[in-house]
Design a protein around this motif. Structure first.
Motif, PDB file in Angstrom:
ATOM      1  N   ILE A   1       1.593  49.141  41.496  1.00  0.00           N
ATOM      2  CA  ILE A   1       2.637  50.045  40.990  1.00  0.00           C
ATOM      3  C   ILE A   1       2.666  50.022  39.464  1.00  0.00           C
ATOM      4  CG2 ILE A   1       5.142  50.342  40.835  1.00  0.00           C
ATOM      5  CD1 ILE A   1       5.324  49.568  43.756  1.00  0.00           C
ATOM      6  N   THR A   2       2.514  48.840  38.870  1.00  0.00           N
ATOM      7  CA  THR A   2       2.498  48.739  37.407  1.00  0.00           C
ATOM      8  C   THR A   2       1.291  49.460  36.816  1.00  0.00           C
ATOM      9  OG1 THR A   2       3.649  46.615  37.563  1.00  0.00           O
ATOM     10  CG2 THR A   2       2.560  47.129  35.479  1.00  0.00           C
ATOM     11  N   LEU A   3       0.128  49.305  37.446  1.00  0.00           N
ATOM     12  CA  LEU A   3      -1.059  50.015  36.968  1.00  0.00           C
ATOM     13  C   LEU A   3      -0.879  51.529  37.080  1.00  0.00           C
ATOM     14  CD1 LEU A   3      -3.972  47.821  38.404  1.00  0.00           C
ATOM     15  CD2 LEU A   3      -3.294  48.074  36.012  1.00  0.00           C
ATOM     16  N   ALA A   4      -0.282  51.972  38.191  1.00  0.00           N
ATOM     17  CA  ALA A   4      -0.041  53.413  38.349  1.00  0.00           C
ATOM     18  C   ALA A   4       0.930  53.920  37.290  1.00  0.00           C
ATOM     19  CB  ALA A   4       0.497  53.694  39.751  1.00  0.00           C
ATOM     20  N   ASN A   5       1.971  53.132  36.993  1.00  0.00           N
ATOM     21  CA  ASN A   5       2.930  53.529  35.962  1.00  0.00           C
ATOM     22  C   ASN A   5       2.311  53.541  34.570  1.00  0.00           C
ATOM     23  OD1 ASN A   5       4.903  53.757  37.918  1.00  0.00           O
ATOM     24  ND2 ASN A   5       5.727  51.705  37.562  1.00  0.00           N
ATOM     25  N   PHE A   6       1.250  52.760  34.363  1.00  0.00           N
ATOM     26  CA  PHE A   6       0.593  52.712  33.054  1.00  0.00           C
ATOM     27  C   PHE A   6      -0.464  53.812  32.915  1.00  0.00           C
ATOM     28  CE2 PHE A   6      -2.988  51.115  30.479  1.00  0.00           C
ATOM     29  CZ  PHE A   6      -2.350  51.026  29.246  1.00  0.00           C
ATOM     30  N   LEU A   7      -1.282  54.010  33.946  1.00  0.00           N
ATOM     31  CA  LEU A   7      -2.377  54.970  33.844  1.00  0.00           C
ATOM     32  C   LEU A   7      -1.916  56.406  34.065  1.00  0.00           C
ATOM     33  CD1 LEU A   7      -5.159  53.016  35.794  1.00  0.00           C
ATOM     34  CD2 LEU A   7      -4.892  53.243  33.324  1.00  0.00           C
TER      35      LEU A   7
ATOM     36  N   ASN B   1       6.888  56.064  43.334  1.00  0.00           N
ATOM     37  CA  ASN B   1       6.180  54.837  43.689  1.00  0.00           C
ATOM     38  C   ASN B   1       7.077  53.879  44.469  1.00  0.00           C
ATOM     39  OD1 ASN B   1       3.759  55.606  42.551  1.00  0.00           O
ATOM     40  ND2 ASN B   1       4.145  54.609  40.595  1.00  0.00           N
ATOM     41  N   ILE B   2       8.330  53.775  44.042  1.00  0.00           N
ATOM     42  CA  ILE B   2       9.280  52.924  44.771  1.00  0.00           C
ATOM     43  C   ILE B   2       9.515  53.478  46.171  1.00  0.00           C
ATOM     44  CG2 ILE B   2      11.581  51.918  44.714  1.00  0.00           C
ATOM     45  CD1 ILE B   2      11.587  52.331  41.698  1.00  0.00           C
ATOM     46  N   ALA B   3       9.656  54.808  46.269  1.00  0.00           N
ATOM     47  CA  ALA B   3       9.880  55.419  47.580  1.00  0.00           C
ATOM     48  C   ALA B   3       8.693  55.169  48.513  1.00  0.00           C
ATOM     49  CB  ALA B   3      10.123  56.920  47.418  1.00  0.00           C
ATOM     50  N   VAL B   4       7.469  55.260  47.989  1.00  0.00           N
ATOM     51  CA  VAL B   4       6.288  55.022  48.823  1.00  0.00           C
ATOM     52  C   VAL B   4       6.245  53.564  49.273  1.00  0.00           C
ATOM     53  CG1 VAL B   4       3.768  54.987  48.819  1.00  0.00           C
ATOM     54  CG2 VAL B   4       4.983  56.898  47.796  1.00  0.00           C
ATOM     55  N   LEU B   5       6.607  52.641  48.381  1.00  0.00           N
ATOM     56  CA  LEU B   5       6.644  51.226  48.762  1.00  0.00           C
ATOM     57  C   LEU B   5       7.624  50.999  49.908  1.00  0.00           C
ATOM     58  CD1 LEU B   5       6.004  48.207  48.227  1.00  0.00           C
ATOM     59  CD2 LEU B   5       7.886  48.225  46.581  1.00  0.00           C
ATOM     60  N   LEU B   6       8.808  51.578  49.804  1.00  0.00           N
ATOM     61  CA  LEU B   6       9.801  51.408  50.875  1.00  0.00           C
ATOM     62  C   LEU B   6       9.340  52.079  52.164  1.00  0.00           C
ATOM     63  CD1 LEU B   6      13.021  52.007  48.777  1.00  0.00           C
ATOM     64  CD2 LEU B   6      12.227  49.839  49.704  1.00  0.00           C
ATOM     65  N   PHE B   7       8.725  53.238  52.052  1.00  0.00           N
ATOM     66  CA  PHE B   7       8.195  53.896  53.249  1.00  0.00           C
ATOM     67  C   PHE B   7       7.127  53.035  53.919  1.00  0.00           C
ATOM     68  CE2 PHE B   7       4.872  56.598  55.106  1.00  0.00           C
ATOM     69  CZ  PHE B   7       5.599  57.230  56.106  1.00  0.00           C
TER      70      PHE B   7
END
Length: 695
Positions: A391-397, A431-437
């Motif tokens: 998630i951190t990498l996605a938020n950075f890239l 990204n948070i929603a996908v993690l919870l899903f």
């Protein structure tokens, strides 16, 4: 004096304002008496002037807008009038003055108790109101999380702690399983037993397992049905659910209240482009700036804003002159780029989904089957943090890719910034929603009758609420570690290299800009995690409070010692409104997973206060059934369609009325603006007439 004071009607009819009004009305109506300077029109201003003078006379002498000699005479006259008053009126006036003086002193003392008052004023003086708005927003989140922590601790954690220690003659009524299979009630937290090494505690602190799993930090600790304090019964499940609703409602109302002022400023700023130019030229300077470097930066900022506005006007003119072939080419290019953006988002979401499933399946196996080897423990910690890392990498890239692609879409500069920020917000929150899903897909995975006895995957998640709470805890801890690591291992080394290395490549990068929008999205991402995780980890607001408290000083040091203000600054009023709107979007996103968890997913039968209910929401109707019959009928009637439909209709009528009122106010504002323009033309006309008469 009346004939001499009245202006000739023929002369007033030559004014540009009268000519414009006559053309607008088709030339059939005469000018109203209020525009012709008649006695009726002059009577209202005279009465208003007398009323204003009366109000000024009632105010203290030091508050009146007059010179010192006039203030002394006004004070003497007020004292003379006071001597002629009765004792009751004297006492009343003296008490009123004393009360006002006391309130003023209390307000002055309270201003010194405001958190980070001096620090924020110092930042405002050196870097302007744009960067100051970020630190004020950070202070708001600290206070908000602290209030949420007090709420959850007072109504959920404190009664449980009091009962565990038997304080105030309190006892505990533990939850007894009712019509539940014994296999669903098995929950063995992996608490540390025997001799434990220090690095094991460190691993538990980072992952939320071990000794933390059996503390009040997570949902599974609160397996209590009621707390008896003397003769009073405290319903903990109901208090747990109502406290959750309370902190969400408090956050919503507080954010809406703060966003109203920013919305007003933003509405006034965006209402008229010409007014925007006037604001930049005549009212654009920030008088809070005291630092010479910040003053030069503000000069460049105003110059940049004016250049940007002129570029936008040129671009709008260019857009209006585009041919059909150019429009088709740009539209196809934008469609293609948006397909690439959707592909990037889909790749991020799929990666998070697969990594979350892999982490949940493998980390639990490694914890329970083989925790003796140090290497396996380290690998297990890495596996547990895989979702947070991805998630951190996605938020950075993701933002880097979006910033690169937006340059090919040929939008205006202002719209480019808004669209890029919108995509970044969607990426972070989705990204948070996908993690919870992903977690819920594992929890509700009922293939091969895995969740037939309990309604959920009890073998993999005997207490799934605590597992979700641990994921939110790990996301918050990892986000905090990343912020500290970037400050220590990226910002400071970059500052040293730029100052002490003369290589062209190093100097090309230069000092890092303090991007307000990026920093705000960073903390809003963490705040959304806190809102979602508080139901599963009641003490998470306390961790968020400490986290943002430390981040304030980290960002302050980074701003002063390693960064430079952004070349594209954001106005404080618009930035505050933007911050709160994005924060409100994060809060609304938090409502969805919490609503699904409370109303749809079966609650764990092995832990937590809702183990006797099919879902957490069932505690509400179960409590209502204990009320008197009349109150039950009233509440059930309010929840029925017979009440909901008329209530919804009334709300729609009120909404349409407010919309119509807003449109009427907007028309009045437009008329007042037009009247200001006409008055300026009238002044120019009168000046020209006077000049001609003098000649």
């Amino acid at each position: 004096q009346e004939p001499h004071g009245a202006a000739p009607v023929d002369f007033l009819q030559e004014l540009p304002s009268y000519q414009s009004a006559r053309r607008r009305r088709g030339g059939t109506q005469e000018r109203r008496p209020s525009l012709l300077g008649t006695a009726g029109s002059r009577g209202a201003p005279a009465r208003a002037l007398q009323q204003e003078r009366g109000e000024l006379a009632d105010r203290p002498a030091r508050e009146q807008p007059i010179c010192m000699a006039e203030k002394r005479r006004a004070r003497d006259s007020q004292q003379a009038e006071t001597e002629r008053l009765s004792r009751w009126k004297k006492w009343k006036r003296t008490s009123s003055k004393s009360l006002k003086r006391a309130l003023s002193e209390v307000q002055g003392l309270a201003s010194y108790l405001v958190l980070w008052r001096h620090d924020i004023h110092s930042i405002e003086g050196k870097f302007g109101t744009g960067i100051q708005s970020y630190f004020s927003f950070l202070r708001f989140l600290v206070l908000l999380n602290f209030i949420n922590f007090i709420l959850m601790f007072s109504f959920v954690t404190l009664p449980t702690i009091i009962s565990n220690y038997g304080t105030f003659n309190s006892t505990i009524a533990y939850i007894s399983s009712k019509n539940i299979d014994d296999i669903c009630t098995i929950y063995e937290p992996s608490g540390n037993k025997g001799l434990v090494y220090f690095y094991t505690y460190l691993q538990d602190l980072l992952s939320g397992t071990g000794f933390l799993e059996v503390t009040s930090l997570f949902y599974g600790y609160y397996s209590i049905d009621a707390v008896w304090i003397s003769i009073m019964r405290y319903n903990l499940p109901l208090a747990y659910l109502l406290a959750t609703f309370a902190y969400l409602a408090l956050s919503f109302l507080w954010i809406v209240k703060r966003s109203v002022e920013g919305f007003k400023h933003n509405l006034v700023h965006d209402a008229d482009p010409f007014q925007s130019y006037c604001n930049k030229v005549f009212a654009g300077w920030d008088f809070c700036i005291t630092d010479p470097h910040a003053a030069r930066l503000k000069h460049r900022s105003l110059q940049y804003e004016l250049q940007t506005d002129l570029q936008e006007e040129k671009l709008k003119q260019k857009i209006a002159e585009r041919s059909m072939n150019e429009k088709l080419r740009i539209y196809f290019l934008r469609i293609f780029i948006n397909i690439i953006v959707i592909a990037v988002l889909s790749g991020c979401f799929y990666s998070i989904f697969r990594v979350t499933v892999f982490s949940q399946e493998n980390s639990i196996v490694s914890i329970r089957n083989d925790t003796r080897r140090d290497l396996i423990k380290a690998v297990n910690l890495l596996v547990q943090y895989l979702p947070s890392i991805v998630i951190t990498l996605a938020n950075f890239l993701g933002p880097l890719i979006f910033s690169f692609l937006i340059g090919f879409e040929d939008y205006t500069p202002a719209f480019e910034i808004k669209l890029t920020l919108l995509r970044c917000v969607f990426l972070r929150l989705a990204n948070i929603a996908v993690l919870l899903f992903s977690l819920w897909s594992q929890i509700s995975d009922c293939g091969s009758d895995k969740c037939k006895p309990c309604g959920y995957n009890y073998k993999l998640y005997p207490c799934w609420e605590s597992d979700v709470g641990r994921e939110m805890y790990k996301l918050m801890i990892f986000d905090f570690i990343v912020i500290l690591a970037v400050a220590l291992f990226v910002d400071f080394p970059r500052k040293l290299l730029v100052n002490h290395c003369s290589w062209k490549l190093v100097q090309l990068f230069g000092h890092k800009e303090f991007g307000i929008s990026d920093n705000v999205l960073e903390i809003i991402y963490g705040q959304t995690i806190c809102w979602i995780g508080t139901f599963f980890s009641p003490l998470l607001p306390a961790i968020a409070t400490i986290k943002y408290f430390i981040i304030f000083y980290v960002k302050k040091i980074v701003l002063i010692h390693t960064s430079k203000p952004a070349a594209r600054p954001i106005r404080a009023s618009s930035s505050n409104f933007f911050f709160l709107v994005v924060l409100l979007i994060g809060l609304l996103l938090a409502f969805i997973p919490l609503g699904v968890s409370i109303a749809r997913i079966p609650s764990s039968k092995a832990c937590g206060p809702f183990s006797n209910f099919n879902t957490s929401w069932e505690v509400i109707p179960d409590t209502v059934l204990e009320f008197p019959t009349g109150l039950q009928h009233m509440l059930f009637g309010m929840a029925s369609e017979a009440f909901a439909v008329p209530f919804f209709v009334i709300l729609c009528i009120i909404m349409f009325y407010v919309i119509a009122l807003a449109r009427a106010h907007k028309r009045v504002v437009e008329q007042l603006r037009e009247q200001l323009v006409l008055e300026s033309r009238d002044k120019m006309f009168l000046i020209r007439k006077i000049t001609e008469a003098q000649r």
